[in-house]
Design a protein around this motif. Structure first.
Motif, PDB file in Angstrom:
ATOM      1  N   GLY A   1       0.824  -1.194   0.000  1.00 55.61           N
ATOM      2  CA  GLY A   1       0.000   0.000   0.000  1.00 55.61           C
ATOM      3  C   GLY A   1       0.860   1.246   0.000  1.00 55.61           C
TER       4      GLY A   1
ATOM      5  N   GLY B   1      -8.033  -1.713   1.771  1.00 57.29           N
ATOM      6  CA  GLY B   1      -6.868  -1.952   0.925  1.00 57.29           C
ATOM      7  C   GLY B   1      -6.433  -3.399   0.946  1.00 57.29           C
TER       8      GLY B   1
ATOM      9  N   HIS C   1      -3.160   1.438  -2.923  1.00 52.10           N
ATOM     10  CA  HIS C   1      -4.190   1.291  -1.904  1.00 52.10           C
ATOM     11  C   HIS C   1      -3.754   1.882  -0.561  1.00 52.10           C
ATOM     12  CE1 HIS C   1      -5.790  -2.459  -4.235  1.00 52.10           C
ATOM     13  NE2 HIS C   1      -6.264  -1.316  -4.720  1.00 52.10           N
TER      14      HIS C   1
ATOM     15  N   GLY D   1      -1.352  -3.922  -5.079  1.00 52.25           N
ATOM     16  CA  GLY D   1      -1.911  -2.933  -4.161  1.00 52.25           C
ATOM     17  C   GLY D   1      -1.104  -1.670  -3.966  1.00 52.25           C
TER      18      GLY D   1
ATOM     19  N   LEU E   1      -9.075  -5.402  -1.225  1.00 52.91           N
ATOM     20  CA  LEU E   1      -8.931  -5.174  -2.667  1.00 52.91           C
ATOM     21  C   LEU E   1      -7.640  -5.781  -3.198  1.00 52.91           C
ATOM     22  CD1 LEU E   1     -10.135  -1.456  -2.842  1.00 52.91           C
ATOM     23  CD2 LEU E   1     -11.404  -3.493  -3.563  1.00 52.91           C
TER      24      LEU E   1
END
Length: 340
Positions: free
Chosen positions: A186, A222, A216, A213, A225
């Protein structure tokens, strides 16, 4: 008519004692944070100069808020609770309380908690969030906690040895026979460090890093997903490493929705050893980067800064440790020894 000699000021005392004006203020306010030798030097300078504190100066000094501002990334991440507890436990006996604000971006607008604290005149800042490239010196002691993309000039730095923690996780998974290990990453400096360390570990083991990711947030959404994306791109994955424990909660949901059991089909590991990781639902194998100890270290850095405002900034690196729980198990077909 002869002019009366100028009344000595706090700056005269600081010059005479060879210390900063801030340290003189600490002595005048009977702070326990000043080393005895410095205290005696200031008191001797006061006697030599005949310095007397004015009522106006006393009123100004008493207007200090005795408040430490803590800026965090996300109120929903329980890791920050332990950081706050460590900070409060250490600062409380010295007469300080801690106020918390969230630093976030919404719809392209940054809610700048640092500016907000500057406006309320806190005595010091602990920034456990990304400070931003346009950060301006607030003129008070600042501690930057964690590995960030941007730094703060003159701030003390407190952070955990995150590459060490990732190596512990990856050694654990490799010892369980996992080769197809995906990583859900992320935004932010800590996620970047963990992502890079994961990639190095996979490449050293002769395995392909699978990373998803990048854009995210490092929160539950996050994690969900990113894991859904990972499962679409690499359905053969046998272990998922999320950038923190909060993301692991979302990852668990994505795995469950696709019929994958943890740890029977896919092992799941995180980072932080937050209260989420310790829950019976997740029982998450993770890295403990000792948030409570980080809070104590931030407080100790501030206390040192109050006592010696002109001292050079210090870097404190905290060791990490592996906490193995039931979310990780041997890969299917692997008959080697289970890691402890």
């Amino acid at each position: 008519m002869a002019l009366r000699p100028a009344r000595p000021t706090i700056y005269d005392v600081a010059r005479e004692a060879g210390v900063s004006k801030s340290l003189v203020s600490l002595v005048l306010n009977q702070s326990p944070l000043v080393a005895e030798a410095k205290r005696e030097a200031v008191q001797e300078a006061i006697r030599r100069l005949g310095y007397r504190r004015s009522q106006a100066a006393s009123s100004l000094a008493s207007s200090r808020t005795r408040t430490i501002g803590l800026v965090i990334d996300d109120f929903r991440n329980p890791w920050f609770v332990e950081l706050l507890n460590g900070l409060r436990t250490t600062m409380g006996p010295h007469g300080f309380h801690v106020a918390v604000r969230e630093h976030f971006t919404l719809g392209g607008t940054v809610a700048n908690a640092i500016d907000g604290f500057r406006d309320t005149q806190v005595d010091a800042l602990v920034v456990a969030a990304e400070p931003g490239r346009d950060f301006e010196d607030p003129g008070i002691p600042v501690v930057l906690e964690g590995t960030r993309c941007n730094t703060i000039a003159g701030a003390d730095l407190i952070y955990s040895d995150q590459p060490q923690g990732v190596r512990l996780l990856m050694d654990h998974l490799h010892s369980l026979g996992h080769e197809r290990i995906g990583h859900v990453t992320g935004l932010g400096g800590s996620a970047t460090i963990r992502r890079q360390a994961y990639a190095r570990c996979m490449e050293a083991a002769g395995q392909a890093p699978w990373i998803v990711g990048f854009s995210h947030q490092t929160n539950e959404e996050g994690g969900y997903l990113g894991t859904a994306e990972l499962l679409r791109e690499h359905p053969e994955v046998t272990a998922v490493f999320t950038a923190n424990d909060t993301m692991a909660l979302g990852a668990r949901a994505a795995l469950q929705e696709t019929g994958r059991r943890v740890p029977h089909d896919v092992s799941l590991v995180g980072f932080d050893n937050s209260q989420l990781a310790q829950s019976r639902f997740l029982s998450l194998t993770t890295v403990d980067n000792h948030a409570f100890d980080a809070g104590i270290a931030c407080a100790e850095a501030l206390l040192r800064r109050f006592a010696a405002p002109d001292a050079p900034p210090r870097h404190v690196v905290l060791a990490t440790s592996l906490v193995a729980r039931s979310s990780s198990a041997r890969a299917a077909g692997h008959t080697g020894r289970t890691a402890g």
